[in-house]
Design a protein around this motif. Structure first.
Motif, short mmCIF file in Angstrom:
data_model
loop_
_atom_site.label_atom_id
_atom_site.label_comp_id
_atom_site.label_asym_id
_atom_site.label_seq_id
_atom_site.Cartn_x
_atom_site.Cartn_y
_atom_site.Cartn_z
N SER A 155 24.59 43.08 45.38
CA SER A 155 25.41 42.75 46.54
C SER A 155 26.04 41.37 46.40
O SER A 155 27.21 41.17 46.71
CB SER A 155 24.55 42.81 47.81
N SER A 156 25.26 40.42 45.91
CA SER A 156 25.77 39.06 45.73
C SER A 156 26.86 39.02 44.66
O SER A 156 27.89 38.35 44.82
CB SER A 156 24.63 38.12 45.34
N PHE A 157 26.66 39.75 43.57
CA PHE A 157 27.67 39.80 42.50
C PHE A 157 28.94 40.48 43.00
O PHE A 157 30.06 40.03 42.69
CB PHE A 157 27.10 40.54 41.29
N ALA A 158 28.78 41.55 43.78
CA ALA A 158 29.94 42.22 44.36
C ALA A 158 30.71 41.26 45.27
O ALA A 158 31.95 41.20 45.24
CB ALA A 158 29.51 43.46 45.14
N GLY A 159 29.97 40.49 46.07
CA GLY A 159 30.61 39.52 46.95
C GLY A 159 31.36 38.46 46.17
O GLY A 159 32.47 38.05 46.56
N TYR A 160 30.78 38.02 45.05
CA TYR A 160 31.43 37.03 44.19
C TYR A 160 32.77 37.57 43.68
O TYR A 160 33.79 36.86 43.70
CB TYR A 160 30.51 36.69 43.02
N ILE A 161 32.77 38.82 43.24
CA ILE A 161 34.00 39.43 42.72
C ILE A 161 35.04 39.58 43.83
O ILE A 161 36.22 39.24 43.66
CB ILE A 161 33.70 40.79 42.07
N LEU A 162 34.60 40.07 44.99
CA LEU A 162 35.54 40.37 46.07
C LEU A 162 36.10 39.11 46.74
O LEU A 162 37.11 39.18 47.44
CB LEU A 162 34.87 41.27 47.10
N GLU A 163 35.46 37.98 46.54
CA GLU A 163 36.04 36.72 47.02
C GLU A 163 37.22 36.29 46.15
O GLU A 163 38.03 35.46 46.57
CB GLU A 163 34.98 35.62 47.02
N ARG A 164 37.32 36.88 44.96
CA ARG A 164 38.35 36.47 44.01
C ARG A 164 39.34 37.59 43.67
O ARG A 164 40.45 37.33 43.21
CB ARG A 164 37.68 35.98 42.72
N TYR A 165 38.90 38.83 43.87
CA TYR A 165 39.74 39.98 43.55
C TYR A 165 39.67 40.97 44.71
O TYR A 165 39.15 40.66 45.77
CB TYR A 165 39.26 40.63 42.24
N THR A 166 40.20 42.16 44.50
CA THR A 166 40.22 43.17 45.57
C THR A 166 39.25 44.30 45.25
O THR A 166 38.80 44.46 44.11
CB THR A 166 41.63 43.75 45.74
N TYR A 167 38.99 45.10 46.27
CA TYR A 167 38.11 46.26 46.07
C TYR A 167 38.75 47.25 45.11
O TYR A 167 38.06 47.90 44.32
CB TYR A 167 37.83 46.92 47.42
N ARG A 168 40.06 47.36 45.17
CA ARG A 168 40.75 48.26 44.25
C ARG A 168 40.55 47.84 42.79
O ARG A 168 40.58 48.67 41.88
CB ARG A 168 42.24 48.33 44.59
N ASP A 169 40.38 46.54 42.57
CA ASP A 169 40.13 46.07 41.20
C ASP A 169 38.80 46.61 40.67
O ASP A 169 38.68 46.90 39.47
CB ASP A 169 40.12 44.54 41.15
N LEU A 170 37.81 46.73 41.55
CA LEU A 170 36.54 47.33 41.13
C LEU A 170 36.75 48.77 40.69
O LEU A 170 36.11 49.25 39.75
CB LEU A 170 35.52 47.28 42.28
N ILE A 171 37.64 49.47 41.38
CA ILE A 171 37.93 50.86 41.02
C ILE A 171 38.76 50.92 39.73
O ILE A 171 38.58 51.81 38.90
CB ILE A 171 38.67 51.56 42.18
N ARG A 172 39.64 49.94 39.55
CA ARG A 172 40.46 49.89 38.33
C ARG A 172 39.61 49.77 37.08
O ARG A 172 40.02 50.22 36.00
CB ARG A 172 41.43 48.71 38.40
N VAL A 173 38.45 49.17 37.21
CA VAL A 173 37.54 49.06 36.06
C VAL A 173 37.25 50.45 35.49
O VAL A 173 37.17 50.63 34.27
CB VAL A 173 36.23 48.35 36.46
N ILE A 174 37.12 51.44 36.36
CA ILE A 174 36.85 52.80 35.92
C ILE A 174 38.03 53.35 35.11
O ILE A 174 37.84 54.02 34.09
CB ILE A 174 36.55 53.71 37.13
N ASP A 175 39.24 53.05 35.56
CA ASP A 175 40.42 53.49 34.80
C ASP A 175 40.40 52.91 33.39
O ASP A 175 40.72 53.60 32.41
CB ASP A 175 41.71 53.05 35.51
N GLU A 176 40.01 51.65 33.30
CA GLU A 176 39.98 50.99 31.99
C GLU A 176 38.81 51.50 31.15
O GLU A 176 38.92 51.56 29.92
CB GLU A 176 39.88 49.47 32.17
N ILE A 177 37.71 51.86 31.79
CA ILE A 177 36.60 52.45 31.03
C ILE A 177 37.05 53.75 30.39
O ILE A 177 36.71 54.06 29.24
CB ILE A 177 35.37 52.69 31.94
N SER A 178 37.86 54.52 31.12
CA SER A 178 38.38 55.78 30.58
C SER A 178 39.21 55.52 29.34
O SER A 178 39.17 56.28 28.37
CB SER A 178 39.23 56.50 31.63
N ASP A 179 39.98 54.42 29.35
CA ASP A 179 40.85 54.10 28.21
C ASP A 179 40.11 53.37 27.11
O ASP A 179 40.26 53.68 25.92
CB ASP A 179 42.03 53.23 28.68
#
Length: 254
Positions: A155-179
């Motif tokens: 939860s803390s790591f997620a909060g750290y990311i979301l203070e700097r990026y968007t929730y959609r960026d977390l989902i974009r990681v999956i797109d990049e994992i596919s590639d």
């Protein structure tokens, strides 16, 4: 006496009803928000049970048939958001041709914890969360004794990311994992840093409020070691006496 029991029964019913109403409102709001994020809607069945206070909420994926179980006796605000986030993530992975089991378990929880606390700041987890390797849990959950610190770290790591990026960026990681086929490469592509680098940065930010305490501990140890060293320096080492003692022993052997 009957009137007292009647009042008590009405009160309990009201509390139970309010719990269910609160959960349904929360999950409906979450559903509207998630459908906008993902650009699709998911069908799911929701079971709200009373429970006995020890049951765990769950989102179950039965080959694309989703069930959510929540319990009023142990309900906490945000749990409905968490479980529904799991459901949408399951469906998104399927739409991308990915099996949910291919994605690390901790990342599933990162997605759910991130959405659960998207609009609220979570309480700071215990200190050992900063040193807990939550990424070690790819396929299984930690033991029950460590689950609290696991969720706290995620939860803390997620909060750290979301203070700097968007929730959609977390989902974009999956797109990049596919590639890319690798989560580190995916993090680099989306966030410009590897997963390891981001975790290190998060830990530094996490530990920053504790820095005065940590500096105090280091200073205390430094002074303690320095004093002990100063104490032992009072006892000068007499090398001549050691040599004479050595010669005496050698003569005794002869």
């Amino acid at each position: 006496m009957k009137s007292i029991f009647l009042i008590l029964a009405i009160t309990l019913a009201a509390v139970s009803g309010f719990g269910q109403l609160e959960i349904r409102n929360e999950i409906e709001e979450a559903n509207a928000e998630l459908s906008m994020i993902y650009n699709f809607s998911v069908k799911y069945s929701l079971s709200i049970l009373k429970g006995e206070g020890h049951e765990q909420p769950a989102a179950i994926d039965n080959n694309g048939i989703y069930q959510i179980f929540l319990y009023t006796s142990s309900y906490r605000s945000g749990v409905a958001r968490h479980e529904l986030a799991h459901v949408y993530f399951f469906e998104y992975l399927r739409s991308e041709g990915l099996n949910p089991d291919e994605i690390p378990l901790w990342y599933h929880e990162l997605i759910a914890e991130g959405f659960q606390n998207l609009h609220t700041r979570t309480n700071r987890p215990e200190l050992r969360a900063a040193f807990f390797d939550f990424t070690a849990f790819d396929k299984r959950y930690p033991q029950k004794a460590d689950q609290g610190v696991f969720y706290g770290a995620v939860s803390s790591f997620a909060g750290y990311i979301l203070e700097r990026y968007t929730y959609r960026d977390l989902i974009r990681v999956i797109d990049e994992i596919s590639d890319e086929g690798d989560i580190n490469s995916a993090f680099n592509k989306v966030f410009g840093s590897s997963l390891g680098s981001m975790i290190t940065s998060w830990r530094l930010v996490f530990l920053l409020p504790y820095s005065p305490f940590l500096i105090g501990v280091v200073l205390f140890l430094y002074l303690l070691i320095g004093r002990r060293d100063k104490y032992w320096r009072k006892f000068q080492l007499d090398l001549r006496s050691l040599e004479e003692d050595k010669e005496t022993k050698e003569q005794g052997i002869q």
